[in-house]
Motif scaffolding. Structure first.
Motif, PDB file in Angstrom:
ATOM      1  N   LEU A   5      13.414  -5.524  -4.159  1.00 27.57           N
ATOM      2  CA  LEU A   5      14.106  -5.021  -5.349  1.00 27.57           C
ATOM      3  C   LEU A   5      13.147  -4.884  -6.533  1.00 27.57           C
ATOM      4  O   LEU A   5      13.284  -3.967  -7.351  1.00 27.57           O
ATOM      5  CB  LEU A   5      15.286  -5.927  -5.707  1.00 27.57           C
ATOM      6  N   TRP A   6      12.181  -5.785  -6.615  1.00 30.70           N
ATOM      7  CA  TRP A   6      11.186  -5.708  -7.686  1.00 30.70           C
ATOM      8  C   TRP A   6      10.408  -4.402  -7.570  1.00 30.70           C
ATOM      9  O   TRP A   6      10.245  -3.687  -8.556  1.00 30.70           O
ATOM     10  CB  TRP A   6      10.251  -6.923  -7.596  1.00 30.70           C
ATOM     11  N   TRP A   7       9.950  -4.078  -6.354  1.00 30.87           N
ATOM     12  CA  TRP A   7       9.213  -2.832  -6.151  1.00 30.87           C
ATOM     13  C   TRP A   7      10.091  -1.608  -6.401  1.00 30.87           C
ATOM     14  O   TRP A   7       9.636  -0.603  -6.948  1.00 30.87           O
ATOM     15  CB  TRP A   7       8.604  -2.778  -4.757  1.00 30.87           C
ATOM     16  N   MET A   8      11.353  -1.674  -6.014  1.00 28.89           N
ATOM     17  CA  MET A   8      12.248  -0.539  -6.249  1.00 28.89           C
ATOM     18  C   MET A   8      12.554  -0.374  -7.729  1.00 28.89           C
ATOM     19  O   MET A   8      12.769   0.746  -8.202  1.00 28.89           O
ATOM     20  CB  MET A   8      13.542  -0.699  -5.452  1.00 28.89           C
ATOM     21  N   THR A   9      12.542  -1.479  -8.474  1.00 29.52           N
ATOM     22  CA  THR A   9      12.713  -1.380  -9.927  1.00 29.52           C
ATOM     23  C   THR A   9      11.581  -0.561 -10.532  1.00 29.52           C
ATOM     24  O   THR A   9      11.811   0.346 -11.342  1.00 29.52           O
ATOM     25  CB  THR A   9      12.768  -2.781 -10.567  1.00 29.52           C
ATOM     26  N   TRP A  10      10.357  -0.857 -10.119  1.00 25.09           N
ATOM     27  CA  TRP A  10       9.210  -0.096 -10.633  1.00 25.09           C
ATOM     28  C   TRP A  10       9.252   1.357 -10.159  1.00 25.09           C
ATOM     29  O   TRP A  10       8.896   2.275 -10.912  1.00 25.09           O
ATOM     30  CB  TRP A  10       7.893  -0.771 -10.231  1.00 25.09           C
ATOM     31  N   THR A  11       9.703   1.581  -8.943  1.00 21.14           N
ATOM     32  CA  THR A  11       9.817   2.949  -8.442  1.00 21.14           C
ATOM     33  C   THR A  11      10.886   3.707  -9.224  1.00 21.14           C
ATOM     34  O   THR A  11      10.720   4.899  -9.528  1.00 21.14           O
ATOM     35  CB  THR A  11      10.125   2.960  -6.928  1.00 21.14           C
ATOM     36  N   ALA A  12      11.979   3.029  -9.579  1.00 18.96           N
ATOM     37  CA  ALA A  12      13.025   3.663 -10.391  1.00 18.96           C
ATOM     38  C   ALA A  12      12.489   4.021 -11.774  1.00 18.96           C
ATOM     39  O   ALA A  12      12.809   5.088 -12.316  1.00 18.96           O
ATOM     40  CB  ALA A  12      14.233   2.736 -10.505  1.00 18.96           C
ATOM     41  N   ILE A  13      11.681   3.139 -12.346  1.00 26.05           N
ATOM     42  CA  ILE A  13      11.072   3.433 -13.651  1.00 26.05           C
ATOM     43  C   ILE A  13      10.155   4.648 -13.535  1.00 26.05           C
ATOM     44  O   ILE A  13      10.167   5.533 -14.405  1.00 26.05           O
ATOM     45  CB  ILE A  13      10.331   2.199 -14.198  1.00 26.05           C
ATOM     46  N   LEU A  14       9.386   4.717 -12.462  1.00 26.40           N
ATOM     47  CA  LEU A  14       8.527   5.887 -12.238  1.00 26.40           C
ATOM     48  C   LEU A  14       9.372   7.151 -12.099  1.00 26.40           C
ATOM     49  O   LEU A  14       9.100   8.164 -12.747  1.00 26.40           O
ATOM     50  CB  LEU A  14       7.676   5.675 -10.979  1.00 26.40           C
ATOM     51  N   TRP A  88       6.062  -5.248   2.342  1.00 30.25           N
ATOM     52  CA  TRP A  88       4.901  -4.352   2.356  1.00 30.25           C
ATOM     53  C   TRP A  88       5.317  -2.886   2.330  1.00 30.25           C
ATOM     54  O   TRP A  88       4.648  -2.059   1.702  1.00 30.25           O
ATOM     55  CB  TRP A  88       4.009  -4.644   3.555  1.00 30.25           C
ATOM     56  N   ALA A  89       6.399  -2.552   2.992  1.00 29.24           N
ATOM     57  CA  ALA A  89       6.874  -1.163   2.971  1.00 29.24           C
ATOM     58  C   ALA A  89       7.242  -0.742   1.551  1.00 29.24           C
ATOM     59  O   ALA A  89       6.916   0.364   1.122  1.00 29.24           O
ATOM     60  CB  ALA A  89       8.065  -0.993   3.908  1.00 29.24           C
ATOM     61  N   CYS A  90       7.895  -1.627   0.824  1.00 26.07           N
ATOM     62  CA  CYS A  90       8.292  -1.306  -0.556  1.00 26.07           C
ATOM     63  C   CYS A  90       7.084  -1.224  -1.485  1.00 26.07           C
ATOM     64  O   CYS A  90       6.999  -0.324  -2.320  1.00 26.07           O
ATOM     65  CB  CYS A  90       9.289  -2.335  -1.071  1.00 26.07           C
ATOM     66  N   ALA A  91       6.159  -2.157  -1.331  1.00 24.55           N
ATOM     67  CA  ALA A  91       4.951  -2.141  -2.168  1.00 24.55           C
ATOM     68  C   ALA A  91       4.121  -0.890  -1.884  1.00 24.55           C
ATOM     69  O   ALA A  91       3.678  -0.200  -2.816  1.00 24.55           O
ATOM     70  CB  ALA A  91       4.136  -3.401  -1.928  1.00 24.55           C
ATOM     71  N   ALA A  92       3.925  -0.606  -0.599  1.00 26.88           N
ATOM     72  CA  ALA A  92       3.148   0.580  -0.225  1.00 26.88           C
ATOM     73  C   ALA A  92       3.838   1.853  -0.705  1.00 26.88           C
ATOM     74  O   ALA A  92       3.177   2.786  -1.187  1.00 26.88           O
ATOM     75  CB  ALA A  92       2.955   0.621   1.293  1.00 26.88           C
ATOM     76  N   PHE A  93       5.160   1.895  -0.604  1.00 26.21           N
ATOM     77  CA  PHE A  93       5.912   3.060  -1.047  1.00 26.21           C
ATOM     78  C   PHE A  93       5.659   3.331  -2.527  1.00 26.21           C
ATOM     79  O   PHE A  93       5.361   4.463  -2.923  1.00 26.21           O
ATOM     80  CB  PHE A  93       7.407   2.843  -0.798  1.00 26.21           C
ATOM     81  N   PHE A  94       5.731   2.290  -3.351  1.00 27.08           N
ATOM     82  CA  PHE A  94       5.495   2.462  -4.784  1.00 27.08           C
ATOM     83  C   PHE A  94       4.082   2.972  -5.045  1.00 27.08           C
ATOM     84  O   PHE A  94       3.885   3.935  -5.788  1.00 27.08           O
ATOM     85  CB  PHE A  94       5.749   1.157  -5.539  1.00 27.08           C
ATOM     86  N   VAL A  95       3.102   2.332  -4.443  1.00 27.93           N
ATOM     87  CA  VAL A  95       1.710   2.738  -4.659  1.00 27.93           C
ATOM     88  C   VAL A  95       1.486   4.179  -4.200  1.00 27.93           C
ATOM     89  O   VAL A  95       0.853   4.974  -4.906  1.00 27.93           O
ATOM     90  CB  VAL A  95       0.745   1.768  -3.939  1.00 27.93           C
ATOM     91  N   LEU A  96       2.019   4.522  -3.048  1.00 25.92           N
ATOM     92  CA  LEU A  96       1.892   5.898  -2.546  1.00 25.92           C
ATOM     93  C   LEU A  96       2.520   6.898  -3.502  1.00 25.92           C
ATOM     94  O   LEU A  96       1.978   7.986  -3.731  1.00 25.92           O
ATOM     95  CB  LEU A  96       2.538   6.019  -1.167  1.00 25.92           C
ATOM     96  N   ARG A  97       3.680   6.555  -4.054  1.00 31.55           N
ATOM     97  CA  ARG A  97       4.359   7.484  -4.956  1.00 31.55           C
ATOM     98  C   ARG A  97       3.583   7.652  -6.262  1.00 31.55           C
ATOM     99  O   ARG A  97       3.536   8.751  -6.828  1.00 31.55           O
ATOM    100  CB  ARG A  97       5.793   7.029  -5.234  1.00 31.55           C
TER     101      ARG A  97
END
Length: 136
Positions: A5-14, A88-97
């Motif tokens: 959820l932490w990683w998805m929060t940052w992805t939502a902000i992006l 790792w999937a969530c972290a990698a997803f954010f970095v990739l995006r």
């Protein structure tokens, strides 16, 4: 809060912020005679500067992958699933995006890098889905 959820929060902000480069680009487009009215629609994307068009596409592209990833993260969270793979999937997803957006807007992430980044994002989505459907 889970790491997913932490990683998805940052992805939502992006995702919620990627409209900014496009709007900046639209509002700094060179003036043309037909653009005298500030309430007119922006020019067709084919007539925009290349980076402005790419900024629009980068935003749409993120939204295409973010929705399914977020849905899977919320399903995993509701099911109490949190593993090394999902984190790792969530972290990698954010970095990739982030890399995809910056590379696309800047114009240096062309073929084949951009499709590879998109494919890796899809792999993150699949990793989340498989973690839910077939845990352990």
């Amino acid at each position: 809060m889970t790491p997913e959820l932490w990683w998805m929060t940052w992805t939502a902000i992006l995702a919620g912020s990627l409209w900014i480069p496009y709007i900046v680009g639209i509002n700094t487009e060179p003036e043309t005679p037909d653009r005298g009215d500030p309430f007119k629609r922006p020019p067709a994307q084919s007539q925009m500067r290349a980076w402005v068009h790419r900024a629009h596409r980068a935003h749409l592209n993120l939204l295409e992958q973010f929705l399914p990833m977020l849905a899977l993260v919320l399903i995993a969270n509701a099911a109490g699933i949190s593993t090394t793979v999902t984190v790792w999937a969530c972290a990698a997803f954010f970095v990739l995006r982030v890399v995809h957006a910056v590379g696309m807007i800047a114009g240096w992430a062309g073929f084949p890098l951009r499709p590879v980044i998109f494919l890796l994002g899809w792999a993150c989505i699949l990793a989340m889905g498989i973690s839910i459907i077939a845990p352990n």
